[in-house]
Design a protein around this motif. Structure first.
Motif, PDB file in Angstrom:
ATOM      1  N   ARG A  30       6.933  -0.439 -12.701  1.00 38.63           N
ATOM      2  CA  ARG A  30       6.577  -1.125 -11.447  1.00 38.63           C
ATOM      3  C   ARG A  30       7.842  -1.739 -10.860  1.00 38.63           C
ATOM      4  O   ARG A  30       8.424  -2.660 -11.432  1.00 38.63           O
ATOM      5  N   VAL A  31       8.257  -1.246  -9.699  1.00 37.92           N
ATOM      6  CA  VAL A  31       9.527  -1.651  -9.097  1.00 37.92           C
ATOM      7  C   VAL A  31       9.281  -2.265  -7.723  1.00 37.92           C
ATOM      8  O   VAL A  31       8.587  -1.681  -6.879  1.00 37.92           O
ATOM      9  N   ALA A  32       9.867  -3.447  -7.491  1.00 38.17           N
ATOM     10  CA  ALA A  32       9.882  -4.088  -6.173  1.00 38.17           C
ATOM     11  C   ALA A  32      11.280  -3.928  -5.593  1.00 38.17           C
ATOM     12  O   ALA A  32      12.279  -4.112  -6.295  1.00 38.17           O
ATOM     13  N   TYR A  33      11.353  -3.614  -4.302  1.00 44.94           N
ATOM     14  CA  TYR A  33      12.649  -3.324  -3.678  1.00 44.94           C
ATOM     15  C   TYR A  33      12.775  -4.051  -2.351  1.00 44.94           C
ATOM     16  O   TYR A  33      11.834  -4.093  -1.549  1.00 44.94           O
ATOM     17  N   CYS A  34      13.965  -4.594  -2.093  1.00 44.42           N
ATOM     18  CA  CYS A  34      14.291  -5.198  -0.807  1.00 44.42           C
ATOM     19  C   CYS A  34      15.654  -4.679  -0.376  1.00 44.42           C
ATOM     20  O   CYS A  34      16.660  -4.930  -1.055  1.00 44.42           O
ATOM     21  N   LEU A  45      14.797   5.434  -5.924  1.00 42.39           N
ATOM     22  CA  LEU A  45      13.766   4.608  -6.557  1.00 42.39           C
ATOM     23  C   LEU A  45      12.370   5.176  -6.299  1.00 42.39           C
ATOM     24  O   LEU A  45      11.518   5.189  -7.196  1.00 42.39           O
ATOM     25  N   ARG A  46      12.127   5.650  -5.077  1.00 41.97           N
ATOM     26  CA  ARG A  46      10.830   6.266  -4.777  1.00 41.97           C
ATOM     27  C   ARG A  46      10.590   7.495  -5.654  1.00 41.97           C
ATOM     28  O   ARG A  46       9.474   7.757  -6.094  1.00 41.97           O
ATOM     29  N   PHE A  52       6.301   2.055  -6.753  1.00 41.94           N
ATOM     30  CA  PHE A  52       7.409   1.560  -5.924  1.00 41.94           C
ATOM     31  C   PHE A  52       6.861   0.799  -4.722  1.00 41.94           C
ATOM     32  O   PHE A  52       6.022   1.313  -3.983  1.00 41.94           O
ATOM     33  N   HIS A  53       7.340  -0.448  -4.541  1.00 46.88           N
ATOM     34  CA  HIS A  53       6.902  -1.285  -3.431  1.00 46.88           C
ATOM     35  C   HIS A  53       8.128  -1.844  -2.716  1.00 46.88           C
ATOM     36  O   HIS A  53       9.088  -2.278  -3.364  1.00 46.88           O
ATOM     37  N   THR A  54       8.096  -1.861  -1.378  1.00 45.92           N
ATOM     38  CA  THR A  54       9.176  -2.467  -0.603  1.00 45.92           C
ATOM     39  C   THR A  54       8.695  -3.786  -0.014  1.00 45.92           C
ATOM     40  O   THR A  54       7.511  -3.949   0.304  1.00 45.92           O
ATOM     41  N   PHE A  55       9.639  -4.729   0.129  1.00 48.92           N
ATOM     42  CA  PHE A  55       9.326  -6.047   0.662  1.00 48.92           C
ATOM     43  C   PHE A  55      10.367  -6.439   1.696  1.00 48.92           C
ATOM     44  O   PHE A  55      11.539  -6.061   1.599  1.00 48.92           O
ATOM     45  N   ALA A  56       9.947  -7.217   2.687  1.00 49.32           N
ATOM     46  CA  ALA A  56      10.867  -7.732   3.697  1.00 49.32           C
ATOM     47  C   ALA A  56      11.769  -8.791   3.070  1.00 49.32           C
ATOM     48  O   ALA A  56      11.372  -9.471   2.117  1.00 49.32           O
ATOM     49  N   PRO A  57      12.999  -8.963   3.609  1.00 51.72           N
ATOM     50  CA  PRO A  57      13.971  -9.882   2.993  1.00 51.72           C
ATOM     51  C   PRO A  57      13.496 -11.323   2.871  1.00 51.72           C
ATOM     52  O   PRO A  57      13.829 -11.996   1.901  1.00 51.72           O
ATOM     53  N   THR A  58      12.736 -11.814   3.851  1.00 54.09           N
ATOM     54  CA  THR A  58      12.350 -13.227   3.836  1.00 54.09           C
ATOM     55  C   THR A  58      10.871 -13.438   3.555  1.00 54.09           C
ATOM     56  O   THR A  58      10.398 -14.575   3.582  1.00 54.09           O
ATOM     57  N   ALA A  69      12.960  -5.842 -10.210  1.00 52.43           N
ATOM     58  CA  ALA A  69      13.173  -6.143  -8.795  1.00 52.43           C
ATOM     59  C   ALA A  69      14.579  -5.683  -8.435  1.00 52.43           C
ATOM     60  O   ALA A  69      15.546  -6.032  -9.115  1.00 52.43           O
ATOM     61  N   VAL A  70      14.694  -4.897  -7.371  1.00 48.28           N
ATOM     62  CA  VAL A  70      15.973  -4.333  -6.944  1.00 48.28           C
ATOM     63  C   VAL A  70      16.297  -4.865  -5.552  1.00 48.28           C
ATOM     64  O   VAL A  70      15.489  -4.742  -4.628  1.00 48.28           O
ATOM     65  N   LEU A  71      17.487  -5.457  -5.407  1.00 48.24           N
ATOM     66  CA  LEU A  71      17.924  -6.013  -4.131  1.00 48.24           C
ATOM     67  C   LEU A  71      19.233  -5.362  -3.710  1.00 48.24           C
ATOM     68  O   LEU A  71      20.134  -5.180  -4.532  1.00 48.24           O
ATOM     69  N   ALA A  72      19.347  -5.031  -2.425  1.00 44.57           N
ATOM     70  CA  ALA A  72      20.587  -4.494  -1.872  1.00 44.57           C
ATOM     71  C   ALA A  72      21.213  -5.546  -0.969  1.00 44.57           C
ATOM     72  O   ALA A  72      20.566  -6.035  -0.045  1.00 44.57           O
TER      73      ALA A  72
END
Length: 201
Positions: A30-34, A45-46, A52-58, A69-72
């Protein structure tokens, strides 16, 4: 123009995730990505994550319990948000690319221009409740890394910085690895530094 086969494309995407072998469990569940949605990191990652889930920065987390959790190009507040995404014992991987490309003297598209040393990043992770925080230099870049060098390891860091090479390392041969850890300006020269940390169980 060379057209890559499906196998070649998958291999290249797999190499973009070589950092997963820095984790105790390299299989991505289970991966969260921003970060940028169409980057090679997001595409890889996909392809290789079980979920795989994407999230907004804020955006505050709408759900938690993620293994990774993966952050760029994160900011410090985004590290705090990512901490909430993770399950206890889950791992953070952040690509803290710096804002200045010293070779071309052009600004890179990152959200925060505040200069932080590598030790600053690690101290912020500790303040947020992360443990086992480590920093790695991806050389020459995240996309084409042929080496992932542990900057927190005195022996490995000093060995790399003692070697002569054709790139900027030869210009810094008189600078110790510890200075790179503490000095925000020198940290910018490394450009592609990742952070790996674990949320307390």
């Amino acid at each position: 123009m060379k057209i890559l086969s499906r196998t070649d494309s998958i291999l290249q995407l797999s190499r973009r995730l070589d950092w997963r072998f820095l984790l105790p469990e390299p299989q991505l569940r289970r991966v969260a990505y921003c970060g940028p949605e169409h980057s090679t990191l997001a595409i890889a990652l996909r392809e290789f994550s079980e979920e795989f889930h994407t999230f907004a920065p804020t955006a505050p987390p709408s759900e938690g319990g993620f293994d990774v959790a993966v952050l760029a190009a994160p900011t410090v507040p985004q590290l705090a948000i990512a901490q909430q995404w993770l399950a206890p014992g889950g791992h953070l991987y952040a690509e803290a690319q710096h804002a200045w490309d010293w070779r071309t003297e052009r600004k890179l598209p990152v959200r925060s221009r505040k200069a932080l040393s590598i030790e600053d990043w690690l101290e912020n992770l500790a303040r947020l409740g992360f443990v086992e925080s480590k920093a790695y230099w991806h050389r020459p870049s995240f996309e084409r890394a042929v080496q992932i060098i542990p900057l927190h390891d005195d022996g490995a860091r000093d060995f790399v910085f003692a070697r002569r090479s054709d790139d900027f390392m030869s210009q810094l041969k008189s600078v110790t690895g510890r200075s790179v850890m503490k000095n925000a300006w020198l940290a910018r020269l490394l450009q592609c530094v990742s952070l790996v940390a674990r949320k307390q169980p």
